[in-house]
Write a protein that holds these residues in place. Structure first.
Motif, PDB file in Angstrom:
ATOM      1  N   LYS A  15      16.886 128.482  50.226  1.00 26.89           N
ATOM      2  CA  LYS A  15      17.958 129.393  50.634  1.00 26.89           C
ATOM      3  C   LYS A  15      18.805 129.852  49.440  1.00 26.89           C
ATOM      4  O   LYS A  15      19.478 130.892  49.508  1.00 26.89           O
ATOM      5  CB  LYS A  15      18.865 128.706  51.663  1.00 26.89           C
ATOM      6  CG  LYS A  15      18.269 128.575  53.052  1.00 26.89           C
ATOM      7  CD  LYS A  15      18.355 129.874  53.819  1.00 26.89           C
ATOM      8  CE  LYS A  15      17.978 129.721  55.275  1.00 26.89           C
ATOM      9  NZ  LYS A  15      18.083 131.008  56.005  1.00 26.89           N
ATOM     10  N   ASP A  16      18.767 129.077  48.353  1.00 23.77           N
ATOM     11  CA  ASP A  16      19.575 129.391  47.173  1.00 23.77           C
ATOM     12  C   ASP A  16      18.982 130.534  46.348  1.00 23.77           C
ATOM     13  O   ASP A  16      19.642 131.030  45.433  1.00 23.77           O
ATOM     14  CB  ASP A  16      19.712 128.136  46.309  1.00 23.77           C
ATOM     15  CG  ASP A  16      20.790 128.260  45.257  1.00 23.77           C
ATOM     16  OD1 ASP A  16      21.933 128.605  45.626  1.00 23.77           O
ATOM     17  OD2 ASP A  16      20.498 128.024  44.063  1.00 23.77           O
ATOM     18  N   TYR A  29      19.384 126.728  60.331  1.00 20.12           N
ATOM     19  CA  TYR A  29      19.299 127.611  59.159  1.00 20.12           C
ATOM     20  C   TYR A  29      18.928 129.049  59.517  1.00 20.12           C
ATOM     21  O   TYR A  29      18.685 129.851  58.615  1.00 20.12           O
ATOM     22  CB  TYR A  29      18.286 127.045  58.165  1.00 20.12           C
ATOM     23  CG  TYR A  29      18.735 125.738  57.545  1.00 20.12           C
ATOM     24  CD1 TYR A  29      19.697 125.723  56.535  1.00 20.12           C
ATOM     25  CD2 TYR A  29      18.211 124.523  57.973  1.00 20.12           C
ATOM     26  CE1 TYR A  29      20.118 124.539  55.969  1.00 20.12           C
ATOM     27  CE2 TYR A  29      18.630 123.325  57.409  1.00 20.12           C
ATOM     28  CZ  TYR A  29      19.573 123.340  56.409  1.00 20.12           C
ATOM     29  OH  TYR A  29      20.002 122.162  55.845  1.00 20.12           O
ATOM     30  N   PRO A  44      17.695 124.051  51.740  1.00 21.18           N
ATOM     31  CA  PRO A  44      18.827 124.572  50.965  1.00 21.18           C
ATOM     32  C   PRO A  44      18.405 125.147  49.611  1.00 21.18           C
ATOM     33  O   PRO A  44      18.979 126.136  49.144  1.00 21.18           O
ATOM     34  CB  PRO A  44      19.726 123.344  50.796  1.00 21.18           C
ATOM     35  CG  PRO A  44      19.405 122.477  51.962  1.00 21.18           C
ATOM     36  CD  PRO A  44      17.937 122.664  52.188  1.00 21.18           C
TER      37      PRO A  44
END
Length: 365
Positions: A25-26, A51, A22
């Protein structure tokens, strides 16, 4: 804008799925996750599907050869950090390694030596440094509000919070229990606040009182370190438990300061007894459960609550900060926050605590 960094993630358990992926991915303008690898085919396959990651492998060495990532997140159990990190560095990748860096100072030195020889960055995920309370405490310390620190309590107490997934509870794979899982964070952050004084000696005692039995308790995943749940968990068996569930230590620092460490996955003691603080000659700073500055003012004793800025309301927010800082380091925009000598200072402290627990004697470093 230049090309994005290609990221691969080795070890597809809870921390990879809940934190590393995550966080990467940010920052989609900076990185692209191109592959994941785990020796459990189901874990790697489900992670890739979850994902939308194109590459999925059960052999991380094959992945390194075929994908040639720029960055590798090492999210394996502790005992495999060194092996995977060194392979990734030699394959031309920079490495973001979960804490602790490895299971001994000797391993850590070899990892850093390899990074230096390969001209790559090895960044250890000491994410508690990005906590707002830790940042505030360091600012107060650096500005002289605490004075000379002489006594520190480093506490991270779970009443019951044994991680019941993966390999946390097995010495063969993780080497140790809450000392490596929780203690490494609190020792690192408190030493960092104080300018990273050298640790000179340590005396420790490790206990296994509850982990190797079935207490039949209703327990919380969040309280055991998995606030957003589990992904492809390995079946837990308490009979495999052979690490400590509590460790206590007395640590001597250069300059005469002393630190008391207490950290547990399971203990019959109040969790609110786990406040960490630094006592100095001018004042004190408490980090948890609420940040406070402890001082005197106009003849009165004063405990002042510190209003901290609100960060992003996500689990493992420190990983989001760490990945951003790592990219800034690779781009030449920032100096690395988690430095080699600081990491070695912490891991040799843990080495000494566990050696002391086995010998029953203080270990001089």
């Amino acid at each position: 804008m230049g090309a994005k960094f290609k990221v691969a993630v080795v070890g597809n358990g809870m921390i990879a799925n809940a934190a590393h992926i995550p966080a990467w991915k940010d920052i989609p303008d900076k990185v692209e996750i191109v592959a994941v690898a785990d020796n459990r085919e189901q874990a790697s396959k489900e992670t890739a599907e979850r994902y939308g990651i194109p590459g999925c492998y059960t052999d991380y060495r094959e992945m390194l050869e075929k994908v040639k990532p720029d960055i590798v997140s090492v999210c394996t159990p502790n005992c495999y950090h060194k092996e995977v990190a060194i392979a990734a560095l030699k394959a031309g990748a920079n490495v973001l390694c979960e804490k602790p860096i490895s299971t001994s100072e000797a391993n850590a030195k070899e990892m850093y030596k390899t990074a230096e020889e390969c001209g790559k960055v090895l960044y250890v995920s000491q994410t508690m440094r990005f906590s707002q309370s830790v940042i505030a405490a360091k600012k107060f310390y650096d500005e002289g509000l605490i004075g000379r620190a002489y006594y520190i309590e480093a506490n991270s107490i779970r009443r019951r919070g044994i991680p019941k997934w993966g390999f946390f509870h097995m010495k063969e794979h993780n080497a140790a229990g809450p000392g490596y899982d929780l203690g490494v964070h609190i020792v690192d952050s408190l030493l960092w606040i104080m300018g990273s004084p050298k640790v000179l000696a340590a005396s420790g005692a490790a206990y296994t009182e509850f982990g190797d039995q079935d207490e039949g308790l209703v327990e919380s995943l969040a309280e055991s370190g998995a606030p957003i749940g589990l992904f492809t968990p390995r079946k837990y068996d308490y009979r495999e438990f052979d690490v400590e569930d509590f460790i206590a230590g007395f640590i001597r620092l250069e300059g005469g300061a002393t630190m008391i460490l207490k950290t547990s996955w399971a203990i019959n003691a109040p969790e609110d007894g786990g406040a960490s603080y630094i006592a100095g000659t001018k004042g004190g700073i408490k980090l948890s459960p609420k940040a406070e500055l402890i001082t005197n003012l106009a003849g009165y004793q004063l405990n002042s609550s510190i209003k901290l800025p609100q960060g992003p309301q996500v689990a493992f927010s420190g990983h989001y900060d760490a990945t951003k800082q790592f990219i800034a380091v690779l781009e030449g925009k920032e100096e690395i926050l988690v430095k080699k000598e600081q990491v070695l200072n912490v891991i040799r402290t843990l080495d000494a605590l566990y050696a002391s627990s086995e010998s029953g004697k203080e270990v001089v470093i």
